[in-house]
Write an enzyme that holds these catalytic residues in place. Structure first.
Site, PDB file in Angstrom:
ATOM      1  CG  ASP A  81      -2.176   0.914   1.209  1.00  0.00           C
ATOM      2  OD1 ASP A  81      -2.143   1.594   0.202  1.00  0.00           O
ATOM      3  OD2 ASP A  81      -2.934   0.788   1.994  1.00  0.00           O
ATOM      4  CG  HIS A 107      -8.869   0.330  -4.444  1.00  0.00           C
ATOM      5  ND1 HIS A 107      -9.913   1.369  -3.640  1.00  0.00           N
ATOM      6  CD2 HIS A 107      -7.725   0.938  -3.887  1.00  0.00           C
ATOM      7  CE1 HIS A 107      -9.123   2.054  -3.090  1.00  0.00           C
ATOM      8  NE2 HIS A 107      -7.951   1.984  -3.155  1.00  0.00           N
TER       9      HIS A 107
HETATM   10  C1  HEM Z   1      -4.201   2.550  -4.418  1.00  0.00           C
HETATM   11  C2  HEM Z   1      -5.818  -0.032  -0.605  1.00  0.00           C
HETATM   12  C3  HEM Z   1      -9.161   3.588   0.523  1.00  0.00           C
HETATM   13  C4  HEM Z   1      -7.330   6.200  -3.138  1.00  0.00           C
HETATM   14  C5  HEM Z   1      -4.159   1.488  -3.664  1.00  0.00           C
HETATM   15  C6  HEM Z   1      -3.697   0.244  -3.549  1.00  0.00           C
HETATM   16  C7  HEM Z   1      -4.156  -0.422  -2.565  1.00  0.00           C
HETATM   17  C8  HEM Z   1      -5.130   0.417  -1.844  1.00  0.00           C
HETATM   18  C9  HEM Z   1      -3.438  -1.799  -2.032  1.00  0.00           C
HETATM   19  C10 HEM Z   1      -2.550  -0.041  -4.620  1.00  0.00           C
HETATM   20  C11 HEM Z   1      -1.179   0.223  -4.071  1.00  0.00           C
HETATM   21  C12 HEM Z   1      -1.148   1.790  -4.171  1.00  0.00           C
HETATM   22  O1  HEM Z   1      -0.719   2.473  -5.123  1.00  0.00           O
HETATM   23  O2  HEM Z   1      -0.835   2.310  -2.980  1.00  0.00           O
HETATM   24  C13 HEM Z   1      -6.860   0.621  -0.052  1.00  0.00           C
HETATM   25  C14 HEM Z   1      -7.631  -0.010   1.076  1.00  0.00           C
HETATM   26  C15 HEM Z   1      -8.389   1.009   1.327  1.00  0.00           C
HETATM   27  C16 HEM Z   1      -8.227   2.094   0.660  1.00  0.00           C
HETATM   28  C17 HEM Z   1      -7.254  -1.348   1.669  1.00  0.00           C
HETATM   29  C18 HEM Z   1      -9.442   1.048   2.424  1.00  0.00           C
HETATM   30  C19 HEM Z   1      -9.350   0.300   3.636  1.00  0.00           C
HETATM   31  C20 HEM Z   1      -8.831   4.384  -0.398  1.00  0.00           C
HETATM   32  C21 HEM Z   1      -9.371   5.532  -0.359  1.00  0.00           C
HETATM   33  C22 HEM Z   1      -8.991   6.420  -1.196  1.00  0.00           C
HETATM   34  C23 HEM Z   1      -7.984   5.616  -1.838  1.00  0.00           C
HETATM   35  C24 HEM Z   1     -10.563   5.975   0.612  1.00  0.00           C
HETATM   36  C25 HEM Z   1      -9.296   7.760  -1.532  1.00  0.00           C
HETATM   37  C26 HEM Z   1     -10.501   8.153  -1.696  1.00  0.00           C
HETATM   38  C27 HEM Z   1      -6.303   5.350  -3.805  1.00  0.00           C
HETATM   39  C28 HEM Z   1      -5.476   5.891  -4.803  1.00  0.00           C
HETATM   40  C29 HEM Z   1      -4.616   4.890  -5.307  1.00  0.00           C
HETATM   41  C30 HEM Z   1      -4.917   3.885  -4.232  1.00  0.00           C
HETATM   42  C31 HEM Z   1      -5.584   7.322  -5.493  1.00  0.00           C
HETATM   43  C32 HEM Z   1      -3.798   4.949  -6.545  1.00  0.00           C
HETATM   44  C33 HEM Z   1      -4.474   4.547  -7.601  1.00  0.00           C
HETATM   45  C34 HEM Z   1      -3.720   4.595  -8.966  1.00  0.00           C
HETATM   46  O3  HEM Z   1      -2.859   3.497  -9.375  1.00  0.00           O
HETATM   47  O4  HEM Z   1      -3.551   5.579  -9.622  1.00  0.00           O
HETATM   48  N1  HEM Z   1      -5.314   1.550  -2.321  1.00  0.00           N
HETATM   49  N2  HEM Z   1      -7.340   1.833  -0.396  1.00  0.00           N
HETATM   50  N3  HEM Z   1      -8.033   4.487  -1.163  1.00  0.00           N
HETATM   51  N4  HEM Z   1      -5.862   4.006  -3.380  1.00  0.00           N
HETATM   52 FE1  HEM Z   1      -6.581   3.104  -1.980  1.00  0.00          FE
END
Ligand code: HEM
Length: 384
Positions: A202, A292
């Protein structure tokens, strides 16, 4: 949006020299989540508060406080002076002003103490006109199951460092001296690791280092006093471990769009590979449209923010056979939450495969103050 390079992960995106941290203070090559073995310090005084673009410390406690008399701006000013004095000392390994346990101050472990104001902090007549227009709770989303106990507070103090004892002591030094003027509504304590509790790598995709000035720091255009400050969106998101673990590994990878072992997008082989959302196999998208990352990926240049997720893992509440109370303290920093964060959050609320296992239970927005100048105190420009 670019990915953190390996070097960035190890040394931080802004350049430690730029933060006034010598190479000896934070060892280059030290993993983000690794507890510091030697005392190390982050600067307290400077343009920006430490703890925002600083490489993530291993432990954090976000303290949500409510003012007892929100109309009394001089009391607030007094607390800011007090916190400045104590934070300036504690972050450098010195005891706080009325420190009953000075021995606990000796290992700062990259301690940072950053203060932010919620809408209620601007309630006094003197401060009413100083509230940034965006400083208000986010609109309600269909996925929200918000609990008042994790809701918006007047003030937040984000305390973080690499040592849980140092953290506990610093938290005492923040809350104890202001107990007659402020009530603690909540504390959200978490730990940082390259992976979250779902096992996913993450924090990969972040604004590039050279975009921080533009995407993270306020330029004072709307509220002059906010120059060099930023906004914090703090969401508490419960993660259902039981149902997540019931899903097979392939399903878990498809729900995010990245592989679990390397964190690489399903279209690539290494974590830092660019995701190719248009790639198909047999006519089917390799990264599902509902994944996601497909939903969260920026659709315009403005839709970028700095994500600093901390995991929490508490005792299960003991109802319905629950075996965990786990999740993310999702902290996002950006200059303007309405222009940068909100469209992404709305898209995820409309549809995101991950929503099946995650539930937002807390939400708050804060104006994170600019850094304090030497000889001055946090928030001083507000009272000029
Ligand atoms: C990407 C997990 C909530 C925005 C990711 C990634 C994971 C992840 C594993 C891929 C690796 C990375 O780029 O960091 C989670 C989990 C969440 C959560 C487990 C809730 C428990 C959120 C929320 C937002 C968000 C609330 C914003 C409103 C993003 C964004 C990316 C991302 C902008 C990058 C997307 C891209 O590839 O351009 N998240 N996330 N996430 N997440 Fe989350």
């Amino acid at each position: 949006m670019t990915r953190f390079s390996r070097r960035t992960l190890l040394t931080g995106g802004v350049g430690l020299a730029g933060l006034g941290v010598g190479a000896a203070a934070v060892g280059v090559g030290q993993e983000l989540s690794e507890p510091a073995t030697a005392p190390s310090t982050l600067p307290f005084f400077g343009d920006h508060q430490s703890g925002i673009v600083t490489p993530m410390q291993a432990h954090a406690n976000f303290i949500g406080l409510d003012l007892i008399d929100a109309a009394d701006h001089t009391a607030l000013q007094g607390m800011l002076r007090l916190w400045t004095q104590d934070a300036a000392n504690l972050t450098q390994g010195e005891p706080g002003f009325s420190d009953t346990e000075p021995e606990l101050a000796g290992a700062p472990a990259r301690l940072s103490i950053a203060v932010g104001f919620g809408p209620g902090a601007f309630a006094s007549q003197v401060l009413a006109a100083k509230k940034p227009a965006w400083c208000a709770p986010l609109p309600a989303f269909g996925i929200d199951r918000l609990q008042e106990r994790w809701g918006q507070t007047d003030v937040v103090v984000a305390v973080a460092c690499d040592d849980p004892m140092t953290l506990a002591h610093a938290v005492r030094m923040v809350v104890a001296p202001v107990r007659r003027r402020m009530r603690v509504r909540w504390m959200q304590q978490g730990f940082h690791h390259r992976r979250n509790l779902f096992g996913q790598v993450d924090g990969t995709v972040q604004p590039s280092d050279d975009r921080h000035d533009d995407l993270v720091w306020d330029d004072g255009a709307e509220q002059a006093w906010m120059a060099d400050g930023t906004s914090l969106v703090l969401r508490r998101i419960a993660m259902n471990m039981d149902t997540w673990e019931a899903l097979d590994r392939r399903g878990r990878e498809l729900s995010v769009g990245r592989s679990l072992d390397t964190g690489a997008p399903l279209t690539g082989t290494t974590e830092t590979d660019e995701a190719v959302f248009s790639a198909t196999k047999g006519g089917i998208p390799v990264i599902p449209e509902s994944a996601h990352i497909a939903r969260a990926h920026q659709r315009s240049d403005r839709e970028q923010f700095l994500r600093r997720p901390y995991s929490y893992d508490l005792a299960p509440p003991g109802v319905d056979g629950d075996t965990s109370d786990s999740g993310l303290i999702f902290a996002a920093y950006q200059r303007d939450p309405l222009a940068q964060y909100l469209p992404v959050q709305q898209r995820l609320a409309d549809h995101d495969a991950l929503n099946e296992w995650t539930t937002p239970i807390g939400s708050a927005v804060y104006a994170m103050l600019p850094g304090a100048r030497p000889g001055s105190y946090l928030g001083a420009p507000l009272f000029e």
